[in-house]
Design an enzyme around this catalytic site. Structure first.
Site, PDB file in Angstrom:
ATOM      1  N   ARG A 119     -13.020 -22.748  -0.548  1.00  0.00           N
ATOM      2  CA  ARG A 119     -14.139 -23.688  -0.558  1.00  0.00           C
ATOM      3  C   ARG A 119     -15.424 -22.875  -0.448  1.00  0.00           C
ATOM      4  NH1 ARG A 119     -11.257 -26.827  -2.450  1.00  0.00           N
ATOM      5  NH2 ARG A 119     -10.684 -28.928  -1.769  1.00  0.00           N
ATOM      6  N   GLU A 176     -21.728 -27.167  -4.527  1.00  0.00           N
ATOM      7  CA  GLU A 176     -21.200 -27.475  -5.847  1.00  0.00           C
ATOM      8  C   GLU A 176     -21.768 -28.763  -6.421  1.00  0.00           C
ATOM      9  OE1 GLU A 176     -17.064 -25.856  -5.254  1.00  0.00           O
ATOM     10  OE2 GLU A 176     -16.706 -27.488  -6.645  1.00  0.00           O
ATOM     11  N   HIS A 190     -14.603 -24.270 -10.608  1.00  0.00           N
ATOM     12  CA  HIS A 190     -13.622 -24.946  -9.734  1.00  0.00           C
ATOM     13  C   HIS A 190     -12.409 -25.432 -10.543  1.00  0.00           C
ATOM     14  CE1 HIS A 190     -13.186 -27.230  -5.652  1.00  0.00           C
ATOM     15  NE2 HIS A 190     -12.025 -26.831  -6.108  1.00  0.00           N
TER      16      HIS A 190
HETATM   17  C1  GLV Z   1      -8.972 -27.995  -5.030  1.00  0.00           C
HETATM   18  O1  GLV Z   1      -9.973 -27.410  -4.708  1.00  0.00           O
HETATM   19  C2  GLV Z   1      -8.034 -28.525  -4.094  1.00  0.00           C
HETATM   20  O2  GLV Z   1      -8.289 -28.494  -2.879  1.00  0.00           O
HETATM   21  O3  GLV Z   1      -6.997 -29.003  -4.535  1.00  0.00           O
END
Ligand code: GLV
Ligand code: GLV
Length: 328
Positions: A245, A274, A292
């Site tokens: 993250r 983001e 992402h």
């Molecule tokens: C993506 O970032 C997830 O947490 O699945």
């Protein structure tokens, strides 16, 4: 818990896979989305659509705070996150209201570890800059001093967060005969058995690793885990990878470190705010930036959608969820 009769279920984006049939087979009424194309709901649309729902399949981009739980109403039984991470959901609020929270572990482990290796290799070998140059017509032919990167074989890989994805990341390093070290509060015997990794303090990991890959969940404890000080003790040849993250890294401090050449490169799939990037990040050559996409394979995303449906069906049928997130 008793089964809910004719439950109302919202899934907030157009997901791949066989999820809708599973919900309908269980008697659910699926709330229609307001747009034909797949676009994110605005906050207003989201708050209006969750009203009266018994189950919601939601995205990591949707914040479940008191406002969202209030908007949904007291009949809400389950919030099924279409992600393994669940920092977008206030678990205290969920617990207080008796709402089950679920996620999609395991199924996205390999895809995410592969994305982390994509970043590692691209950052180590200047592939981002090289690709930009070729496309822009700046490739003028081979040169002995062009695009010099760092080697991988025999180097040290530091895994911060030896969970499922951290383990899969480390296992893949065997192909490069890497030494694996990891940081965690306590020993993680499964990780050690799977990877041969050795536990060290975060400080030692930062100092000794050639490649550092972050696999911790975002919590109050891991926010800005990697900041200016941590970057300053890394090797000048180090490569930092973040597929966890964004806020785990102080992005402004990372821009500073990359600009000053305090580390060799970074590879990011996630960002602190983001989809906004820290000032200056996109102008740097020594960082590979992905949008992402960690879990983004056809099979993974379809299976995640089916898991979301299965968790909703289980809870609304009065059965335990297959993938519950422990509530505080
Ligand atoms: C993506 O970032 C997830 O947490 O699945
Ligand atoms: C998430 O799946 C993790 O690596 O713990």
């Amino acid at each position: 818990m008793e089964a809910v009769k004719n439950p109302r279920v919202l899934v907030t984006r157009r997901l791949p896979g066989d999820w809708a049939a599973r919900l309908r087979a269980a008697g659910a009424e699926i709330v229609p989305l307001p747009h034909d194309e797949d676009i994110a709901l605005t906050r207003e649309e989201f708050l209006a659509l969750v009203a009266g729902c018994h189950g919601v399949g939601c995205m990591l981009t949707e914040v479940w705070n008191a406002e969202a739980f209030d908007a949904a109403g007291p009949q809400l039984r389950i919030v099924a996150n279409y992600a393994v991470g669940f920092n977008n959901i206030d678990l205290g609020e969920a617990k207080r209201r008796g709402v089950v929270v679920t996620n999609t572990p395991d199924v996205l482990t390999d895809a995410t570890a592969d994305a982390a290796w994509t970043l590692l290799l691209a950052a180590a070998r200047c592939a981002g800059r090289g690709e930009r140059d070729v496309r822009a017509g700046r490739f003028q032919g081979w040169g002995p001093n062009d695009y010099l990167g760092v080697d991988l074989v025999g180097k040290t890989l530091g895994i911060v967060g030896p969970g499922r994805i951290g383990t899969a990341m480390a296992r893949r390093s065997r192909g490069w005969d890497m030494q694996v070290i990891y940081s965690h509060r306590v020993d993680k015997p499964e990780f050690e058995a799977a990877t041969g990794g050795r536990r060290v303090t975060l400080e030692t990991l930062l100092r000794q690793s050639d490649f550092i890959s972050l696999h911790v969940p975002l919590t109050a404890q891991t926010r800005h885990l990697i900041g200016a000080r941590e970057l300053s003790v890394m090797k000048p040849t180090a490569v930092l990878i973040n597929t966890a993250r964004g806020p785990v890294v102080d992005e402004a401090a990372l821009v500073e470190a990359l600009r000053a050449g305090r580390i060799f490169a970074a590879g990011l799939d996630v960002y602190e705010n983001e989809p906004k990037l820290a000032d200056g990040l996109a102008q740097l050559e020594n960082v590979v930036l992905l949008p992402h996409l960690g879990s983004a394979t056809f099979r993974t995303r379809a299976t995640m959608a089916e898991m979301v449906a299965d968790n909703i069906v289980a809870v609304l049928s009065g059965r335990p969820a297959p993938n519950p997130v422990p509530l505080p």
